[in-house]
Scaffold this motif. Structure first.
Motif, mmCIF file in Angstrom:
data_model
loop_
_atom_site.group_PDB
_atom_site.id
_atom_site.type_symbol
_atom_site.label_atom_id
_atom_site.label_comp_id
_atom_site.label_asym_id
_atom_site.label_seq_id
_atom_site.Cartn_x
_atom_site.Cartn_y
_atom_site.Cartn_z
ATOM 1 N N UNK A 188 0.847 -1.197 0.000
ATOM 2 C CA UNK A 188 0.000 0.000 0.000
ATOM 3 C C UNK A 188 0.883 1.248 0.000
ATOM 4 N N UNK A 189 0.285 2.373 -0.409
ATOM 5 C CA UNK A 189 1.000 3.654 -0.357
ATOM 6 C C UNK A 189 0.281 4.533 0.667
ATOM 7 N N UNK B 230 2.996 9.658 0.401
ATOM 8 C CA UNK B 230 2.601 9.855 -1.009
ATOM 9 C C UNK B 230 3.597 10.724 -1.764
ATOM 10 N N UNK B 231 4.129 11.741 -1.093
ATOM 11 C CA UNK B 231 4.996 12.705 -1.803
ATOM 12 C C UNK B 231 6.250 12.041 -2.365
ATOM 13 N N UNK B 232 6.689 10.938 -1.746
ATOM 14 C CA UNK B 232 7.932 10.322 -2.233
ATOM 15 C C UNK B 232 7.769 8.854 -2.641
ATOM 16 N N UNK B 233 6.525 8.402 -2.732
ATOM 17 C CA UNK B 233 6.287 7.059 -3.270
ATOM 18 C C UNK B 233 6.690 5.933 -2.326
ATOM 19 N N UNK C 74 5.850 3.181 -0.731
ATOM 20 C CA UNK C 74 4.927 2.064 -0.541
ATOM 21 C C UNK C 74 5.457 1.156 0.568
ATOM 22 N N UNK C 75 4.570 0.327 1.138
ATOM 23 C CA UNK C 75 4.980 -0.543 2.241
ATOM 24 C C UNK C 75 4.080 -1.776 2.330
ATOM 25 N N UNK C 76 4.587 -2.764 3.027
ATOM 26 C CA UNK C 76 3.739 -3.866 3.493
ATOM 27 C C UNK C 76 3.831 -3.848 5.008
ATOM 28 N N UNK D 296 8.119 -2.039 -6.495
ATOM 29 C CA UNK D 296 7.540 -1.014 -5.623
ATOM 30 C C UNK D 296 6.052 -1.227 -5.334
ATOM 31 N N UNK D 297 5.318 -1.740 -6.338
ATOM 32 C CA UNK D 297 3.862 -1.865 -6.180
ATOM 33 C C UNK D 297 3.444 -3.242 -5.734
#
Ligand code: GAL
Length: 385
Positions: free
Chosen positions: A77-78, A83-86, A88-90, A343-344
């Protein structure tokens, strides 16, 4: 017989298909059964599951290689805060461990440090961040010490975490996290560095300890260990001496690569010289690798050109450094370990392992190999004491 033949053929085709599905093909055994490293391909463990050990490092101990890394599973998820730097994480799951004696075949030892789901305040709660775990062995204490980057989901905590175990296969006991070297100025701080100012993160953090994000640990030939970490809002790296038990920083550190925004450090030593390979700061996006060398671990560190050569050299072959493994019994054989982040879909990130080459002056080069083999008879080297 006429009827049997097609039946048998179908049967053996089925058996072959089952055998193929169960064999740990990708990554690491070629069609003729000779094991190979296949950078960027899926790599299965000896049970046939994807190896799940990202941002990892390898410890060699008593003839066995232990690969520790971030276990990444679940949905990527982001969060709004990133959001400003992309970013994403689990969810944080824990640290995985795999064992091997040949560096091709890895047996899963499961999670050696686990998330703590029932305490939102715990550093290991699934909502937090645990990255780049590295394990070193302390001969005096007979203890395995794991260092890792610990953070909040928005990466504002920027702390180093420590866990210990008497067994390389864990379980590791989590000791907590902190900001290194609180109350101490770096050895090479200038009078300018000591002046408070809105852009001086070093001075701002002296009292509470310096920020620590991407990190690694390195044990020198004399048994002294050092923590390398991206500090000062990721602008400058620090190298800190660890205490003799390797559980804490010792209050002696220097600033290196000032203002160069480097992360993902991997440190090794060859022929008496120290080397560092790192990345620039572009989150999960790959960038050109940084290379540096020094005669003393605290510096001065001298930057050299990007060691990568060929297609995608400016993007580290679409990966980011995590570790350099000295291979046993081969003084000059080092393997560069990196992550090709997805990343996604972070659990679908891959591993890039490549052999390091050295020119006559000892300058490392990294060339892409579709597949490659370790030198025969890989045995133990003092990868990390
Ligand atoms: C990278 C860093 C990774 C992780 C990621 C988050 O630059 O090396 O360990 O923190 O950013 O986006």
């Amino acid at each position: 017989m006429k009827f049997l033949r097609p039946k048998l053929a179908r049967h053996s085709r089925l058996l072959l298909a089952i055998a193929f599905a169960l064999s740990p093909i990708s990554g690491h055994a070629s069609g003729n059964g000779i094991p190979e490293i296949v950078p960027g391909e899926t790599w299965h463990d000896t049970d046939g599951h994807f190896i799940n050990a990202h941002g990892g490092g390898i410890l060699f101990h008593n003839g066995v290689y232990y690969w520790y890394g971030e276990a990444k599973s679940g949905h990527t998820v982001l969060p709004d805060c990133n959001k400003s730097w992309g970013g994403t994480r689990v969810d944080l799951t824990g640290v995985s461990c795999y064992c091997s004696t040949n560096l091709y075949d890895w047996k899963s030892e499961g999670l050696v440090l686990r998330a703590v789901p029932d305490d939102p305040e715990n550093d290991l709660h699934p909502s937090r961040v645990l990255e780049r775990p590295k394990v070193i062995y302390n001969h005096t204490e007979k203890e395995f010490v794991m260092w890792m980057h610990i953070d909040s989901a928005d990466y504002s905590k920027a702390r180093a975490g420590v866990a210990v175990s008497t067994n390389p296969k864990g379980p590791f006991q989590y000791l907590g996290s902190f900001r290194p070297d609180a109350g101490v100025w770096p050895e090479n701080a200038t009078s300018e560095d000591r002046k408070a100012g809105s852009t001086n993160a070093l001075a701002r953090d002296v009292q509470g300890g310096q920020m620590a994000r991407d990190l690694t640990v390195f044990v020198d030939d004399d048994g002294k260990a050092y923590l390398f970490y991206a500090s000062e809002e990721n602008a400058t790296m620090h190298v800190s001496l660890l205490t003799d038990d390797y559980r804490h920083t010792a209050g002696k550190y220097t600033r290196i690569f000032i203002g160069r925004s480097m992360e993902a450090p991997a440190v090794f030593k060859r022929a008496g010289k120290y080397y560092l390979i790192a990345s620039g700061c572009t989150a999960w996006e790959p960038n050109a690798a940084r290379l540096a060398t020094a005669d003393s671990i605290f510096g001065t560190w001298h930057e050299l050109p990007n060691p990568c050569v060929g297609d995608n050299a400016d993007k580290t072959f679409l990966s980011q450094s995590t570790f350099v493994l000295p291979v046993a019994g081969r003084e000059n054989f080092f393997v560069f370990l990196a992550d090709r982040w997805n990343q996604w879909d972070l659990p679908q990130s891959r591993y890039i392992w490549l052999p390091l080459e050295f020119d006559a002056k000892g300058v490392p080069k990294l060339r892409w190999h579709q597949k490659w083999q370790l030198p025969p008879g890989v045995a133990a080297l003092q990868a990390h004491r």
